[in-house]
Scaffold this motif. Structure first.
Motif, PDB file in Angstrom:
ATOM      1  N   GLY A  24      47.673 -18.730 -19.759  1.00 60.32           N
ATOM      2  CA  GLY A  24      47.864 -17.368 -20.022  1.00 60.32           C
ATOM      3  C   GLY A  24      48.473 -16.772 -21.223  1.00 60.32           C
ATOM      4  O   GLY A  24      48.129 -15.613 -21.679  1.00 60.32           O
ATOM      5  N   THR A  25      49.544 -17.567 -21.750  1.00 62.11           N
ATOM      6  CA  THR A  25      50.136 -17.148 -23.087  1.00 62.11           C
ATOM      7  C   THR A  25      49.221 -17.172 -24.147  1.00 62.11           C
ATOM      8  O   THR A  25      49.545 -16.585 -25.081  1.00 62.11           O
ATOM      9  CB  THR A  25      51.323 -17.995 -23.325  1.00 62.11           C
ATOM     10  N   LEU A  26      48.234 -17.794 -24.140  1.00 67.49           N
ATOM     11  CA  LEU A  26      47.175 -18.216 -24.991  1.00 67.49           C
ATOM     12  C   LEU A  26      45.879 -17.294 -24.993  1.00 67.49           C
ATOM     13  O   LEU A  26      45.148 -17.320 -25.699  1.00 67.49           O
ATOM     14  CB  LEU A  26      46.845 -19.695 -25.254  1.00 67.49           C
ATOM     15  N   GLY A  27      46.099 -16.599 -23.900  1.00 69.66           N
ATOM     16  CA  GLY A  27      44.918 -15.539 -23.791  1.00 69.66           C
ATOM     17  C   GLY A  27      43.972 -16.000 -22.655  1.00 69.66           C
ATOM     18  O   GLY A  27      42.770 -15.527 -22.548  1.00 69.66           O
ATOM     19  N   GLY A  29      42.447 -16.722 -19.209  1.00 71.84           N
ATOM     20  CA  GLY A  29      42.608 -15.968 -17.609  1.00 71.84           C
ATOM     21  C   GLY A  29      42.700 -16.966 -16.662  1.00 71.84           C
ATOM     22  O   GLY A  29      42.716 -18.335 -17.015  1.00 71.84           O
ATOM     23  N   THR A  42      36.916 -21.023 -22.402  1.00 77.43           N
ATOM     24  CA  THR A  42      37.188 -20.169 -23.456  1.00 77.43           C
ATOM     25  C   THR A  42      35.924 -20.160 -24.540  1.00 77.43           C
ATOM     26  O   THR A  42      35.107 -21.030 -24.328  1.00 77.43           O
ATOM     27  CB  THR A  42      38.604 -20.514 -24.117  1.00 77.43           C
ATOM     28  N   CYS A  70      48.373 -22.470 -31.213  1.00 73.96           N
ATOM     29  CA  CYS A  70      49.064 -21.217 -31.086  1.00 73.96           C
ATOM     30  C   CYS A  70      49.050 -20.161 -32.482  1.00 73.96           C
ATOM     31  O   CYS A  70      49.072 -20.881 -33.379  1.00 73.96           O
ATOM     32  CB  CYS A  70      50.555 -21.292 -30.697  1.00 73.96           C
ATOM     33  N   GLN A  75      54.459 -17.311 -29.754  1.00 70.69           N
ATOM     34  CA  GLN A  75      53.551 -17.605 -28.944  1.00 70.69           C
ATOM     35  C   GLN A  75      53.803 -19.177 -28.390  1.00 70.69           C
ATOM     36  O   GLN A  75      53.699 -19.613 -27.011  1.00 70.69           O
ATOM     37  CB  GLN A  75      51.939 -17.657 -29.349  1.00 70.69           C
ATOM     38  N   TRP A  79      54.760 -20.045 -24.518  1.00 72.60           N
ATOM     39  CA  TRP A  79      53.958 -21.291 -23.769  1.00 72.60           C
ATOM     40  C   TRP A  79      54.803 -22.012 -23.277  1.00 72.60           C
ATOM     41  O   TRP A  79      54.993 -22.580 -22.044  1.00 72.60           O
ATOM     42  CB  TRP A  79      53.149 -21.846 -24.824  1.00 72.60           C
TER      43      TRP A  79
END
Length: 125
Positions: A24-27, A29, A42, A70, A75, A79
């Motif tokens: 989630g820290t990397l976008g 879902g 992704t 990252c 980021q 993570w």
């Protein structure tokens, strides 16, 4: 080059909690659950955790590391913090800058709850 990466996990709920937070820290879902597997899909690839189909316990690869790209060192730190807060353990040196033949990089290492070694990497140009 890669279509997907799959690691073994013994407790999918535990793995989902860990990876939902970390990825989630990397976008990414939340994971899609498909029976004995979870998937993070992704635009650049798929990461998955699976209970072994042979019924034996999942084990980690000795010498294996899975790296996640990252955009910033912040980021990578987020993570790492999300991983530690959700059942992961820090390993290697603390998050920070490393310099070598591949250039200057910011790296953060974790082991997931099943022992798989992970790395967050930000190339510092």
């Amino acid at each position: 080059m890669f279509s997907h990466i799959m690691v073994g996990g013994n407790d999918l709920e535990r793995s989902k909690k860990f990876y939902d937070a970390v990825l989630g820290t990397l976008g990414a879902g939340p994971a899609m659950v498909d029976g004995h597997r979870i998937f993070y899909i992704t635009p650049t690839g798929i990461f998955s955790v699976s209970q072994p189909i042979d019924g034996a316990p999942a084990t980690y690869g000795n010498g294996a590391t899975i790296g996640f790209a990252c955009a910033t060192s912040e980021q990578a730190d987020a993570w790492h913090a999300a991983g530690v807060a959700n059942g992961g353990t820090t390993c290697e040196d603390p998050p920070g800058v490393r310099e070598g033949g591949m250039g200057k990089m910011y790296l953060a290492y974790l082991r997931d709850p099943d022992g798989n070694k992970l790395c967050a990497l930000h190339r510092m140009g």
